[in-house]
Design an enzyme around this catalytic site. Sequence first.
Site: not given
Ligand code: PEP
Ligand code: MG
Length: 554
Positions: A431, A455, A502
């Site tokens: 990310e 991110d 994710c």
């Molecule tokens: C992301 O950054 O895509 C992620 C799944 O984590 P978060 O949204 O918790 O930063």
């Molecule tokens: Mg993230």
Amino acid sequence: MATILKGTGISGELAIGCLRIEKQGERVPEYRIDERQVREHSERFLSAKTQADAALGKLKEELNEDGRVQEAEIIAVQQEFLDDPAILSGINERIEKDLSNVESAVYQGFEETILVFEQMEDAYWQQRSLDLKDLRSRLLKLLSGEAEEAYGDKDVIVACTELYPAMVLSAKKNRVVGFLVEQGARTSHASILAKAFDLPLLIQVPEALETFTGEERLVLDIGSAEVLGDLSSEEYQEYAQKLAEVENEKTRLLRYRDMEARTKDGVRIELAANIVSAEEVGAALENKADGIGLFRTEFLYMQSAVLPSEEEQFRSYRQVVERMAPASVIIRTLDAGGDKQASCLDLPKEDNPFMGYRAIRICLNEMELFKTQIRAILRASHYGNVRLMLPMIISREEIIRSRELVEAVKDELRSEDIPFDDRMEIGIMAETPASVVSLPDWLDIVDFVSIGTNDLTQYMLAVDRTNPKMQAYYDYGNSAVLRAIKMICDACTAQDTWVGVCGEMAAEKDWIPFLVGCGVKELSVGAGRINLVKQTLEQYSMVECEDYIKRHLT
Ligand code: PEP
Ligand code: MG
């Protein structure tokens, strides 16, 4: 002019209904009885208790018959409280020794235990005080001879200070289409139930009861986390139209529930759920998720004024792992910082928090904190299929240090005879721009990769993901983001490493074919989006997905 209040959206999408205010915290009658009335008041208590027990038993049975095991467990907890010796003797003593009337004996008898729970440091137990209040209010209603509130034949949005589980459970029968709550918490049983029943719920709207007072029509728009009143009839029509579309879409998607996630030409894609708490596993199972693709553990830290103990974490992880077994559960280590502030971590105020002290940087700087979490995750690994995932990685060094800590914790657990899964996989989130560029150099020490597109988009484009003014710039379709995803997937394919996604992009109809074409093995999305993703997958063959990539990258 419309009246609009902001809150925190918990579940559902949209609701339109007439406002009903649920009065809470009303005073109960309080008077002294004489000794000859003791028997009558004790018998009234016994009768209310028997009726409450029967009603809860019936509710539990209905929920079990519907396969709603977790919701049934919430009711079972209330039944246990009903037989709690400390509460019972507190009530009986008040009637028999203090000569209190039964209503005030019940009120006070519960109050002591409620206060004990409210003052607990563990967020889970704090929230259980609401179950006690719910039970007390059920008993008091029975004692007053009051019938359950009848809401007539109109769709209703209930506004209240606190939401109790029973209110959610009886929503359907009372034509309650949504809840507007002044207080409320993400992990309260009532919130969990609302999610399980997909009932629109907006919490943390402190001015709700003083702003909306009449029998007005309200709109709960969970997507924008707002409640709207005083709308013009054209505006209502627009929302009514939107609501009809939401309902139609839900009905259409139901047919996907029992189908496996496959592309048009039959390629199986794992379709997992993202969760923030153990309580959401019910929704994941109900939507037939293939596993948990992201357990965001930081919410355990964000709910509590003190650091969650190893036991508290272990309990939460184990619950998820056991219920999902044999399916896999990806537990992400603490990803606090940025927009996820946790008062128990006492993080420094920073000018640039998204580029600051967050996630793995905190963990590798505060090794005791990290060790506690790794112990809890490893202990939970014994009960199913756990995969540990490290967030915000920018260097090989961070992976090595994390793996060393996992090995040290394993040695410790071995010496204490505590079981764990020695083969637990350790993966990373891709990310950061650093991970896009350097991934090929890390994959020999990484068991799997999951792409955090939320991110990744923010950092590739230098666009703050939380800034509403920047939304037009926050674009998955920007070729830098798409190329970054392709590079990550190509690196994984070349070294035969499992890769999933994710971030929210995994649930975006327009980008699912791109991700699948890149070779991702898994998409992990909010449980409520699973059917939607299946529907999208069914529309594309692998060749079409690959063409999709060519169209967007040339
Ligand atoms: C992301 O950054 O895509 C992620 C799944 O984590 P978060 O949204 O918790 O930063
Ligand atoms: Mg993230």
